[in-house]
Motif scaffolding. Sequence first.
Motif, short mmCIF file in Angstrom:
data_model
loop_
_atom_site.label_atom_id
_atom_site.label_comp_id
_atom_site.label_asym_id
_atom_site.label_seq_id
_atom_site.Cartn_x
_atom_site.Cartn_y
_atom_site.Cartn_z
N VAL A 1 1.97 9.70 13.07
CA VAL A 1 3.11 10.00 13.93
C VAL A 1 4.41 10.18 13.16
CG1 VAL A 1 2.08 8.74 15.85
CG2 VAL A 1 3.59 7.53 14.28
N LEU A 2 4.38 10.08 11.83
CA LEU A 2 5.61 10.14 11.04
C LEU A 2 5.94 11.57 10.64
CD1 LEU A 2 5.18 7.01 8.77
CD2 LEU A 2 6.81 7.31 10.62
N ASP A 3 7.23 11.82 10.44
CA ASP A 3 7.69 13.12 9.95
C ASP A 3 7.80 13.15 8.44
OD1 ASP A 3 7.94 13.92 12.60
OD2 ASP A 3 9.99 13.16 12.72
N GLY A 4 8.03 12.02 7.81
CA GLY A 4 8.16 11.92 6.36
C GLY A 4 7.80 10.53 5.90
N ALA A 5 7.72 10.35 4.59
CA ALA A 5 7.30 9.05 4.06
C ALA A 5 7.93 8.84 2.69
CB ALA A 5 5.77 8.95 3.98
N VAL A 6 7.88 7.59 2.25
CA VAL A 6 8.29 7.20 0.91
C VAL A 6 7.09 6.54 0.25
CG1 VAL A 6 9.85 5.79 -0.48
CG2 VAL A 6 10.70 6.89 1.60
N LEU A 7 6.61 7.13 -0.82
CA LEU A 7 5.49 6.57 -1.58
C LEU A 7 6.07 5.70 -2.69
CD1 LEU A 7 2.43 6.46 -2.19
CD2 LEU A 7 2.77 8.46 -3.66
N VAL A 8 5.80 4.41 -2.64
CA VAL A 8 6.35 3.45 -3.60
C VAL A 8 5.32 3.19 -4.69
CG1 VAL A 8 7.38 1.18 -3.91
CG2 VAL A 8 7.71 2.41 -1.76
N LEU A 9 5.74 3.29 -5.93
CA LEU A 9 4.89 3.00 -7.08
C LEU A 9 5.47 1.85 -7.87
CD1 LEU A 9 4.00 6.55 -8.52
CD2 LEU A 9 2.69 5.16 -6.95
N CYS A 10 4.61 1.04 -8.44
CA CYS A 10 5.04 -0.01 -9.36
C CYS A 10 5.17 0.62 -10.75
CB CYS A 10 4.04 -1.16 -9.37
SG CYS A 10 4.43 -2.45 -10.57
N SER A 11 6.29 0.38 -11.41
CA SER A 11 6.51 0.99 -12.72
C SER A 11 5.58 0.41 -13.78
CB SER A 11 7.96 0.79 -13.15
OG SER A 11 8.27 -0.59 -13.22
N VAL A 12 4.97 -0.72 -13.50
CA VAL A 12 4.01 -1.31 -14.45
C VAL A 12 2.60 -0.84 -14.13
CG1 VAL A 12 3.09 -3.47 -15.38
CG2 VAL A 12 5.50 -3.31 -14.76
N GLY A 13 2.18 -0.94 -12.90
CA GLY A 13 0.82 -0.55 -12.51
C GLY A 13 0.63 0.94 -12.37
N GLY A 14 1.69 1.67 -12.03
CA GLY A 14 1.58 3.11 -11.86
C GLY A 14 0.75 3.48 -10.64
N GLY B 1 7.29 -4.60 -19.20
CA GLY B 1 6.30 -3.54 -19.35
C GLY B 1 6.53 -2.36 -18.43
N ALA B 2 7.70 -2.25 -17.82
CA ALA B 2 8.00 -1.13 -16.92
C ALA B 2 8.04 0.17 -17.71
CB ALA B 2 9.33 -1.36 -16.21
N ASN B 3 7.39 1.19 -17.17
CA ASN B 3 7.33 2.50 -17.84
C ASN B 3 7.29 3.59 -16.78
OD1 ASN B 3 6.91 4.72 -19.45
ND2 ASN B 3 5.32 3.77 -20.71
N PRO B 4 8.44 4.08 -16.32
CA PRO B 4 8.43 5.11 -15.28
C PRO B 4 7.87 6.44 -15.76
CG PRO B 4 10.66 4.70 -16.08
CD PRO B 4 9.79 3.65 -16.68
N ASN B 5 7.99 6.74 -17.06
CA ASN B 5 7.43 8.00 -17.57
C ASN B 5 5.91 8.02 -17.44
OD1 ASN B 5 10.02 8.86 -18.33
ND2 ASN B 5 9.86 7.82 -20.31
N ARG B 6 5.26 6.89 -17.70
CA ARG B 6 3.81 6.82 -17.55
C ARG B 6 3.41 6.97 -16.08
NH1 ARG B 6 1.53 1.28 -19.43
NH2 ARG B 6 2.68 0.70 -17.55
N ALA B 7 4.20 6.37 -15.18
CA ALA B 7 3.90 6.51 -13.75
C ALA B 7 4.00 7.97 -13.31
CB ALA B 7 4.84 5.63 -12.93
N LEU B 8 4.98 8.70 -13.84
CA LEU B 8 5.12 10.11 -13.49
C LEU B 8 3.94 10.92 -14.01
CD1 LEU B 8 6.76 12.47 -12.34
CD2 LEU B 8 7.98 12.58 -14.53
N GLN B 9 3.51 10.64 -15.22
CA GLN B 9 2.35 11.35 -15.77
C GLN B 9 1.09 11.07 -14.97
OE1 GLN B 9 2.43 13.69 -18.07
NE2 GLN B 9 4.64 13.41 -18.32
N GLN B 10 0.92 9.84 -14.50
CA GLN B 10 -0.24 9.53 -13.67
C GLN B 10 -0.17 10.24 -12.32
OE1 GLN B 10 -0.39 5.25 -13.41
NE2 GLN B 10 -1.19 5.00 -15.48
N MET B 11 1.01 10.42 -11.78
CA MET B 11 1.13 11.18 -10.54
C MET B 11 0.67 12.62 -10.74
SD MET B 11 4.80 9.97 -8.96
CE MET B 11 4.68 11.23 -7.71
N ARG B 12 1.00 13.18 -11.88
CA ARG B 12 0.61 14.56 -12.15
C ARG B 12 -0.88 14.69 -12.47
NH1 ARG B 12 5.77 15.97 -16.12
NH2 ARG B 12 7.34 16.21 -14.44
N SER B 13 -1.44 13.71 -13.16
CA SER B 13 -2.83 13.82 -13.58
C SER B 13 -3.82 13.31 -12.53
CB SER B 13 -3.04 13.05 -14.90
OG SER B 13 -2.71 11.67 -14.73
#
Length: 406
Positions: free
Chosen positions: A211-224, A254-266
């Motif tokens: 029923v939603l029009d949009g969402a926010v996907l939350v990622l942990c910067s450590v777990g990705g 151990g936070a690594n936002p760059n790794r989380a972004l790469q995992q989103m792409r891969s």
Amino acid sequence: AVGSLLWMGGCDVSEARTGAIPAGGGRSARSLTRTRAGGWTGRPSFRSGGVGSGGRIRYQTCRGERQRRHRHRHRVAMHLLKAALAAGRRRRRAALRCGRQVLVSICRQCSSGILPNEMIRNIGISAHIDSGKTTLTERVLYYTGRIAEMHEVKGKDGVGAVMDSMELERQRGITIQSAATYTVWKARNVNIIDTPGHVDFTIEVERALRVLDGAVLVLCSVGGVQCQTMTVNRQMKRYNVPFLTFINKLDRLGANPNRALQQMRSKLNLNSAFVQIPIGLEGNLKGIIDLIEERAVYFDGQFGQNIRYDDIPPDLRVEAADRRQELVECVANVDEQLGEMFLEEKVPTIDDLKAAIRRVTISRLFSPVLVGSALKNKGVQPLLDAALDYLPDPSEIPNFAIANQS
């Protein structure tokens, strides 16, 4: 109990004491008939001896009398209610005169008018287990003035988060059932659904995303990207829900936002790019850099409620320029208007870039990535601005209904 039965029948206790209640036997039982509503109808009857010989009249209150009594009770109840409301207003005015009101700035303005669709956002917050969904919702409600103070999820102070209404949720520190609320941010009504992260309660996420029009996907910067993140991404794809991505918990070791972004792409095969980058990580997290506006954003105050804008730090200017160019390329690949400007080597303005990001986000061709730390009160207000700027309103989303089939 006797009084209740007599009230339903239209009599009062005084009539019961004088014997003016229909009873069985003789002419009275034949002349009076029980109605479905519990009353009695019929003509009055007399006991043996008649009125002149000391007999008492047996009668029943008619329907008009019962309606009169009902109106009288209603007037008395309304009078008491108005008196209570007036007393409450007097107490509030007295408290204001004494200076006992706190957090006046959090009061939100209410409107009795009808909001147009352009002023409404229906969003949900979904993620893997322990990614910070409920904590993020708590900060959103605080900064928008919906609540007066913030509390932790596990309820260490004995209160717990607002969205965790069940006692078991506060004890375990998890969300079991979806919770819906609303708030107002920059004169726009934002309806929020906080969803669970455990796979055992994934049907709650399914019901919310439907029923939603949009969402926010939350990622942990450590777990990705984790297993439930992939499940939520499939659910969003199934229901064609546009979404933003918020990389949370940048203050963790151990936070690594760059790794989380790469995992989103891969792993998720998403076309994503940063629209913000952090200033420092882990214990050195100071703020964020807005790549679209090209400025640094700091969150001052005890609860990060004071936003301060400044120039980008010199040591991050090169990285900010590279990330902004990457953002323009990712959006230009899927947006025709921005792609033409990119091929003509024109520098897009801030409005052009925001409009292009909104178009491709609504089309689910791109997902903007924002960063922050909800627990440390950093990056929440820019996330609200991004939800208004990039997520669709109800008129921009096609709504389908199942036709009735004979």
